[in-house]
Scaffold this active site. Structure first.
Site, PDB file in Angstrom:
ATOM      1  N   HIS A  14      30.795  54.428  32.153  1.00  0.00           N
ATOM      2  CA  HIS A  14      31.274  53.107  31.995  1.00  0.00           C
ATOM      3  C   HIS A  14      31.088  52.399  33.411  1.00  0.00           C
ATOM      4  CE1 HIS A  14      33.755  53.482  28.034  1.00  0.00           C
ATOM      5  NE2 HIS A  14      32.341  53.250  27.867  1.00  0.00           N
TER       6      HIS A  14
ATOM      7  N   ILE B 179      27.862  42.993  22.250  1.00  0.00           N
ATOM      8  CA  ILE B 179      27.954  44.475  22.258  1.00  0.00           C
ATOM      9  C   ILE B 179      27.127  44.984  23.475  1.00  0.00           C
ATOM     10  CG2 ILE B 179      26.984  46.412  20.989  1.00  0.00           C
ATOM     11  CD1 ILE B 179      29.348  44.851  19.441  1.00  0.00           C
TER      12      ILE B 179
ATOM     13  N   GLU C  31      41.231  53.351  30.461  1.00  0.00           N
ATOM     14  CA  GLU C  31      40.705  54.549  31.143  1.00  0.00           C
ATOM     15  C   GLU C  31      40.882  54.124  32.638  1.00  0.00           C
ATOM     16  OE1 GLU C  31      36.741  54.081  29.394  1.00  0.00           O
ATOM     17  OE2 GLU C  31      36.210  52.743  30.901  1.00  0.00           O
TER      18      GLU C  31
ATOM     19  N   THR D 107      16.724  39.590  15.177  1.00  0.00           N
ATOM     20  CA  THR D 107      15.535  40.338  14.604  1.00  0.00           C
ATOM     21  C   THR D 107      15.149  41.319  15.440  1.00  0.00           C
ATOM     22  OG1 THR D 107      14.124  38.764  15.992  1.00  0.00           O
ATOM     23  CG2 THR D 107      14.492  38.362  13.627  1.00  0.00           C
ATOM     24  N   GLY D 108      15.856  41.693  16.480  1.00  0.00           N
ATOM     25  CA  GLY D 108      15.304  42.942  17.409  1.00  0.00           C
ATOM     26  C   GLY D 108      15.873  44.066  16.543  1.00  0.00           C
ATOM     27  N   SER D 109      15.372  45.287  17.231  1.00  0.00           N
ATOM     28  CA  SER D 109      15.858  46.570  16.494  1.00  0.00           C
ATOM     29  C   SER D 109      17.265  47.015  16.305  1.00  0.00           C
ATOM     30  CB  SER D 109      14.974  48.050  17.183  1.00  0.00           C
ATOM     31  OG  SER D 109      15.469  48.194  18.096  1.00  0.00           O
TER      32      SER D 109
END
Lengths: 302, 388
Positions: A249, A96, A211, A17-19
């Site tokens: 990163h 994520i 990388e 329910t977060g943005s």
């Protein structure tokens, strides 16, 4: 065919329910992903994006039969959210969230190793996983992908989009695209994903995007040499990066002379991985070498 | 975030790790007499406080025997440009020196705690050969380097500390002190979310063991747990880098002439590499981030252009969640506020790319558009060259 996720995967979204959770979950639903519910502690019993919301992951699993999780929980609470998913018996967890402390991830890795060694965590700090045409679990733009035989595994987000875009433009579709993330302690490393691609009948070549920092590309090169029959194409970002500075990163840093661009390129070349030096030539190189290989195969058959 | 030696030693002292008696840090000669007095009886060490290894060899660390000598040495070190093998040819100006009591060294050990990325565990790296460069030692005689992983929750266990002690040939009468220090350093590493904690050397002196130098790097991702450390100044970032950080832009200044604005860290690195392959050199790493809006794009332009070395700018955006038309509008908005005197090459790809390109081509601003990255890199390299 694909790895990790397919059209039958049923996802629960943690931080639903977060943005960020709301926006990306609705994009995933639009793509056709089977999102069966979400988890936000304290919001259980309500409905969001026409899906039920649960207080805990285990309740969500009991009620919906979810077998995969997609996590958007903010960094201070994300490690806990991952462990909750592991505890609930979820087998594929895609996180994520960016900015999780490295020591939290050390704790998570140990927890998974002891509690559910066969659970697969992808991320954190990654774009997610997509099996084109079947399941999008992440924040990548779905439309640049196309179903096909090329597996893609990468430590970076937008760099993956660039590679996928080039492949699709050459008419080369993807079996599954996996972002393992840019953190120093990722849930899965290159080897874990290469192993899955090697076993997947729907994948016949892999593009691997690494990388600077750490040694997972060197380890992947050794794995390729020993255990892989499918061709791998490699690109490493960070040729122009200075030592000792984190390049965005958390994991992209050359420490004590280790994890350099040169050492990774050398390891991959020696192992027999096709190294692509120019980022703009990923799609064209894979396409050209596949045509040469299939022409050679046709020639040997005739 | 990297801490200076004296900040790191404050953490060690707080954790009960023995360090040399400190006179504190001074910025000029005025504070010296009080500092010497506070550190105790001479001789003393005067140590330049900069973030670079190899300070001793470069003349930034000196032993002094008398207050008069201390005065001369402190004066010579303060304000000097310290160039070590770690400063990439440029010197760092010394603004502060640490004054502390000198120790009689009987034996030196190397001791550090790192996060071993391969096994995903905090790990102690130690060697009976202290005071050396550990990377060189690991290469020349790897058997001299001892590794001891430990639990990220329980810390270093007693038997693990003993194993380490015996491997390092610690004498039985020093065993308990060594184990206490090893466990304390492991705990400190966990409690403060370090990504590196290095004590080189950990010295044996007639009065016991002492951490003679300390290097600490804190995991930036864990700063929310350490408000006390978040208040310390960032000694490594340049003023431009600090300004960028405030605006949520990831920026690192480099030596080249081509400014870059990219979305995503990997693509930003890849863009720098492509510029280099095309024969140019990047002036910076810049990731505008996933949630880039017009305001952020404007700020990014301002930061890139404040670097006077910049002869041309390359914008490389792969629209995903960020839409190209929004970025294009952001670029136009930025150019109204920022005067652009160098050539600008823009490569847009991804979500809403057609709309984005249309906005730019209809705007009438003199920018060079490119379809793919290689074309963009070649165009910006030639533009930067032509300006020279």
């Amino acid at each position: 065919m694909s790895i990790l996720l397919n059209k039958d995967s049923q996802l629960v979204v943690q931080g639903f329910t977060g943005s960020a959770g709301s926006f990306h979950a609705s994009q995933c639903i639009e793509y056709g992903t089977r999102i069966v519910g979400g988890v936000t502690p304290g919001r259980g019993g309500s409905t969001h994006l026409d899906r039920p919301v649960f207080n805990t992951v285990s309740e969500a699993v009991r009620q919906t039969g979810a077998n995969a999780s997609l996590i958007f929980v903010p960094a201070p609470f994300a490690a806990d959210a991952i462990m909750e998913a592991v505890d609930a018996g979820i087998k594929v967890i895609v996180c994520i969230t960016e900015g999780i402390p490295a020591l939290d991830m050390a704790v998570v890795k140990r927890y998974i190793a002891l509690k559910a060694p066969c659970a697969r965590l992808i991320g954190p700090n990654c774009p997610g996983v997509i099996t084109p045409g079947e399941c999008k679990a992440g924040i990548m733009p779905g439309y640049i992908h196309k179903a096909g035989p090329i597996g893609v595994v990468s430590r970076s987000g937008t760099l993956t989009y660039e590679a996928v875009y080039q492949l699709t433009r050459e008419g080369l579709g993807q079996s599954t695209v996996v972002g393992i993330g840019g953190d120093p302690i990722p849930g899965s490393n290159f080897i874990d994903v290469l192993e899955e691609f090697e076993a997947d009948r729907g994948t016949d070549a892999v593009v691997m995007i690494g990388e600077i920092g750490g040694s997972s590309e060197e380890e992947a090169a050794a794995f390729f040499k020993k255990r892989m029959s499918k061709p791998v194409f490699g690109f490493i970002a960070g040729r122009a990066a200075p030592k000792g500075r984190r390049m965005g990163h958390a994991g992209a840093i050359i420490e004590g002379g280790a994890g350099t661009h040169a050492s990774k390129i050398k390891a991959m070349k020696e192992a027999g991985i096709t190294v692509i030096e120019n980022l703009s030539e990923i799609g064209s190189t894979v396409s050209r070498l596949r045509q040469t290989a299939s022409a050679a195969a046709a020639h040997s058959r005739s | 975030m990297k801490l200076l030696e004296y900040e790191a030693k404050d953490l060690l002292r707080g954790a009960g790790i023995p360090v040399a008696s400190s006179g504190g840090v001074i910025k000029d000669g005025k504070g010296l007499p009080a500092a010497l007095k506070k550190a105790g009886q001479g001789p003393w060490m005067i140590k330049a406080q900069v973030l670079a290894g190899g300070r001793g060899k470069a003349g930034g660390i000196k032993l002094v025997k008398t207050p008069a000598q201390a005065k001369t040495v402190a004066k010579s070190i303060l304000g000097m440009n310290l160039a070590t093998h770690q400063t990439r040819g440029q010197g760092i100006k010394v603004k502060e020196v640490l004054v502390e009591a000198a120790a009689k060294i009987v034996r030196e050990l190397y001791f550090s705690v790192v996060l071993d990325r391969k096994i995903g565990l905090p790990t102690i790296i130690a060697s009976a050969q202290g005071g050396v460069e550990i990377e060189k030692l690991a290469e020349d005689s790897p058997q001299a380097v001892i590794r001891q992983p430990f639990s990220p929750q329980a810390g270093l266990l007693d038997f693990e500390a003993r194993q380490l002690a015996f491997a390092l040939n610690i004498a039985p009468d020093r065993l308990s002190q060594f184990c206490r220090i090893a466990k304390g350093l492991a705990r400190l590493f966990l409690d403060y979310d370090c990504s590196l904690l290095e004590v080189n050397p950990l010295a044996l002196t007639p009065k016991g063991m002492l951490a003679l130098d300390a290097k600490v790097i804190i995991d930036d991702n864990a700063m929310f747990r350490h408000p006390d450390l978040a208040k310390l100044p960032d000694h490594e970032a340049s003023p431009l880098e600090k300004e960028a950080k405030k605006a949520d832009i990831s920026y690192i200044g480099l030596d080249g002439t081509i400014g870059c604005m990219v979305n995503g860290a990997g693509l930003a690195m890849g863009t720098m590499d492509t510029i280099q392959l095309a024969g140019g050199s990047p002036a910076n790493f810049l990731d505008v981030g996933g949630g880039a809006d017009g305001e952020r794009v404007t700020k990014a332009f301002k930061i890139i252009l404040r670097d006077k070395k910049v002869k041309a700018v390359l914008v490389n955006i792969f629209g995903g969640i960020v839409k190209c038309d929004m970025i294009a509008a952001g670029i136009l908005g930025a150019l109204k506020k920022v005067k652009l005197k160098v050539p600008l090459v823009v490569r847009l790809q991804g979500t809403n790319v057609e709309k984005g390109r249309e906005i730019l081509s209809n705007s009438g601003i003199g920018l060079v558009a490119a379809q793919d990255l290689w074309e963009a890199a070649q165009k910006v390299v030639s533009a930067a060259g032509a300006k020279r």
